[in-house]
Design a protein around this motif. Structure first.
Motif, PDB file in Angstrom:
ATOM      1  N   ARG A   1       1.655   0.978   6.669  1.00 37.04           N
ATOM      2  CA  ARG A   1       0.763  -0.131   6.320  1.00 37.04           C
ATOM      3  C   ARG A   1       1.476  -1.298   5.635  1.00 37.04           C
ATOM      4  O   ARG A   1       1.033  -2.434   5.729  1.00 37.04           O
ATOM      5  CB  ARG A   1      -0.358   0.372   5.395  1.00 37.04           C
TER       6      ARG A   1
ATOM      7  N   GLY B   1      -9.440  -0.888   8.799  1.00 39.90           N
ATOM      8  CA  GLY B   1      -9.627   0.488   8.391  1.00 39.90           C
ATOM      9  C   GLY B   1     -11.096   0.856   8.320  1.00 39.90           C
ATOM     10  O   GLY B   1     -11.972  -0.018   8.322  1.00 39.90           O
TER      11      GLY B   1
ATOM     12  N   GLU C   1      -0.989   8.846   9.676  1.00 40.96           N
ATOM     13  CA  GLU C   1      -1.079   7.554  10.374  1.00 40.96           C
ATOM     14  C   GLU C   1       0.237   7.262  11.096  1.00 40.96           C
ATOM     15  O   GLU C   1       1.317   7.482  10.539  1.00 40.96           O
ATOM     16  CB  GLU C   1      -1.429   6.425   9.402  1.00 40.96           C
TER      17      GLU C   1
ATOM     18  N   PHE D   1       0.839  -1.201   0.000  1.00 36.68           N
ATOM     19  CA  PHE D   1       0.000   0.000   0.000  1.00 36.68           C
ATOM     20  C   PHE D   1       0.871   1.248   0.000  1.00 36.68           C
ATOM     21  O   PHE D   1       0.598   2.220  -0.686  1.00 36.68           O
ATOM     22  CB  PHE D   1      -0.918   0.006   1.226  1.00 36.68           C
TER      23      PHE D   1
ATOM     24  N   GLN E   1      -3.395  -0.342  13.513  1.00 39.22           N
ATOM     25  CA  GLN E   1      -2.641  -1.577  13.744  1.00 39.22           C
ATOM     26  C   GLN E   1      -2.824  -1.979  15.199  1.00 39.22           C
ATOM     27  O   GLN E   1      -2.565  -1.186  16.103  1.00 39.22           O
ATOM     28  CB  GLN E   1      -1.161  -1.361  13.444  1.00 39.22           C
TER      29      GLN E   1
ATOM     30  N   SER F   1      -6.780   3.898   9.257  1.00 37.53           N
ATOM     31  CA  SER F   1      -6.628   2.512   9.704  1.00 37.53           C
ATOM     32  C   SER F   1      -5.906   2.439  11.037  1.00 37.53           C
ATOM     33  O   SER F   1      -5.369   3.433  11.538  1.00 37.53           O
ATOM     34  CB  SER F   1      -5.874   1.694   8.652  1.00 37.53           C
TER      35      SER F   1
ATOM     36  N   TYR G   1      -0.460  -4.417   4.142  1.00 32.91           N
ATOM     37  CA  TYR G   1      -1.860  -4.278   4.526  1.00 32.91           C
ATOM     38  C   TYR G   1      -2.539  -3.289   3.585  1.00 32.91           C
ATOM     39  O   TYR G   1      -2.012  -2.201   3.327  1.00 32.91           O
ATOM     40  CB  TYR G   1      -2.006  -3.792   5.975  1.00 32.91           C
ATOM     41  N   ALA G   2      -3.712  -3.661   3.062  1.00 34.60           N
ATOM     42  CA  ALA G   2      -4.473  -2.870   2.080  1.00 34.60           C
ATOM     43  C   ALA G   2      -3.769  -2.789   0.738  1.00 34.60           C
ATOM     44  O   ALA G   2      -4.160  -2.003  -0.129  1.00 34.60           O
ATOM     45  CB  ALA G   2      -4.808  -1.471   2.596  1.00 34.60           C
TER      46      ALA G   2
ATOM     47  N   PHE H   1      -4.814  -5.631  11.304  1.00 35.99           N
ATOM     48  CA  PHE H   1      -5.042  -4.354  10.638  1.00 35.99           C
ATOM     49  C   PHE H   1      -6.517  -4.195  10.298  1.00 35.99           C
ATOM     50  O   PHE H   1      -7.178  -5.151   9.906  1.00 35.99           O
ATOM     51  CB  PHE H   1      -4.215  -4.263   9.356  1.00 35.99           C
TER      52      PHE H   1
ATOM     53  N   TYR I   1       1.744   4.504  11.872  1.00 37.22           N
ATOM     54  CA  TYR I   1       2.484   3.290  11.510  1.00 37.22           C
ATOM     55  C   TYR I   1       2.455   3.161   9.991  1.00 37.22           C
ATOM     56  O   TYR I   1       1.699   3.863   9.304  1.00 37.22           O
ATOM     57  CB  TYR I   1       1.857   2.047  12.161  1.00 37.22           C
TER      58      TYR I   1
END
Length: 422
Positions: free
Chosen positions: A353, A389, A349, A85, A183, A181, A356-357, A387, A351
């Motif tokens: 991603r 969102g 954000e 992502f 974590q 999102s 993830y995504a 994860f 963290y």
């Protein structure tokens, strides 16, 4: 099984020599591929893939090619992998922006028929394949996971989440939608086996993609995702706008009321329409002919989503790389407009991603299939990072969106602690 495969490989060597240029296909007796994968702990790369319709289930072991770009394929090769992502942090060191492998051994089950595809490209020797084959172990039994969670850390925490939601809504003139999102890092008393976890996850949500990507021994990325990015069969493509979420009800009547709210709620309709608009516009930029079906509701174990299937006829010259870069990430996981939403996520954000995504799946000359890597997790020994969102639009309420995040990881939390059995 091993002896049968070895004999076929030696026969191939006698016919074509040590370095075949074409794959060898061998029909095998059926076996549980997840149970088989569970026993192959020392082999990397190791990949599991099951499509949303359960038409194909695959285990890939080893690699004859490992690349950091999207391959262009015009022969019998098939590659498995994905796109991140966003940029990677330390925890994603084995998952770069793009990574695809052509497996050495591909165990593929279709219509209850199991075929082993030994991949060859003229550069891989039969001896190398035989050596990999010799390391295979008999299947291991799949077990229910039972452990205790000793700590949990949410990033962002609930207060920070509320601040991010408020900030996103402030930008509504520039950002009609942004997907924020979280974590959730769990430390467990005992090590989790990802094959056991996948089997139970799929049992809870059978109408989803199921996947695992293990590129090194110290971590594995897994998921049970309801969302398709696209499936291409020659020049025909199907995709979907999957956006808008409500809970499952406590009984049938409440469940139906919530289902109807998905079909009538203006906020949810706006959120889904932004995804439709993005997908259709980008397919038309590729000169595809596009049509949409009527919306329907996809029901999962703890949540239900609004889904609009989309079909396209592609020009013959369209490549999978064009499709991936045009469609990924959709506003269902990023936001709209795309670039400002991604910038907001990168800037705010707490963290990274990583995958993830992202987009995960496989591609070949005639057929490609990719899932959006939501409902996913990163496992390292006793540590698991979950994860989730939520799409933020005008009218979003931070507390309700936080609850949506909890709902989306509830299934896997139940599996880890066996609460679903009580």
């Amino acid at each position: 099984m091993i002896e049968k495969i070895s004999d076929k490989l030696r026969q191939l060597r006698q016919r074509v020599g040590e370095y075949p240029t074409k794959n060898l296909n061998i029909t095998l007796e059926p076996l549980s591929l997840l149970a088989f994968l569970k026993a192959q702990k020392e082999i990397t790369p190791a990949i599991f893939w099951q499509d949303k319709a359960h038409q194909r289930r695959v285990v890939c072991l080893g690699a004859i090619d490992d690349i950091n770009h999207i391959p262009e394929i015009n022969d019998e090769a098939r590659y498995y992998g994905g796109l991140a992502f966003q940029q990677q942090g330390k925890q994603w060191q084995n998952f770069p922006a793009v990574r695809f492998i052509r497996p050495a051994l591909e165990f593929s089950e279709e219509n209850s028929v199991l075929t082993l595809i030994c991949h060859f490209d003229g550069n891989t020797s039969i001896e190398t394949t035989l050596l990999l084959l010799a390391t295979l172990r008999p299947s291991a039994p799949l077990n229910n996971i039972s452990t205790q969670i000793t700590s949990r850390n949410d990033s962002p925490n609930q207060q920070h989440w509320a601040e991010l939601v408020d900030l996103a809504i402030e930008y509504k003139a520039l950002l009609p939608k942004v997907v924020l999102s979280r974590q959730t890092e769990l430390i467990c008393e005992t090590q989790l086996d990802y094959c056991d976890l996948l089997a139970q996850w799929h049992e809870a949500n059978p109408n989803s993609f199921l996947f695992s990507f293990k590129f090194a021994k110290d971590n594995v990325f897994i998921g049970c995702s309801p969302e398709r990015l696209f499936e291409r069969s020659d020049n025909k493509l199907q995709t979907e706008a999957l956006a808008g979420t409500v809970n499952r009800g406590r009984n049938e009547r409440e469940d139906n009321i919530l289902l109807q709210s998905l079909l009538t709620d203006k906020k949810i309709d706006r959120e889904n329409y932004l995804v439709q608009e993005f997908i259709i516009a980008n397919l038309k930029r590729l000169k595809a002919q596009v049509s949409c079906e009527e919306p329907h509701v996809l029901q999962l174990h703890n949540v239900q989503h609004l889904c609009v299937p989309i079909h396209a006829q592609l020009p013959p010259e369209t490549s999978d790389a064009e499709l991936l870069y045009r469609l990924h990430p959709t506003p269902a996981v990023g936001g709209s407009p795309k670039l400002p939403a991604l910038q907001f996520i990168n800037d705010n954000e707490p963290y990274l991603r990583g995958w993830y995504a992202g987009a995960v799946g496989h591609l070949s000359a005639n057929h490609s299939d990719f899932s959006v890597a939501i409902r996913s997790a990163l496992l390292t020994e006793k540590r698991i990072k979950l994860f989730a969102g939520a799409g933020i639009v005008t009218g979003s309420i931070a507390e309700q969106e936080w609850q949506e995040l909890d709902n989306k990881i509830h299934t896997i939390l139940d599996i880890i602690t066996l609460k679903g059995e009580q």
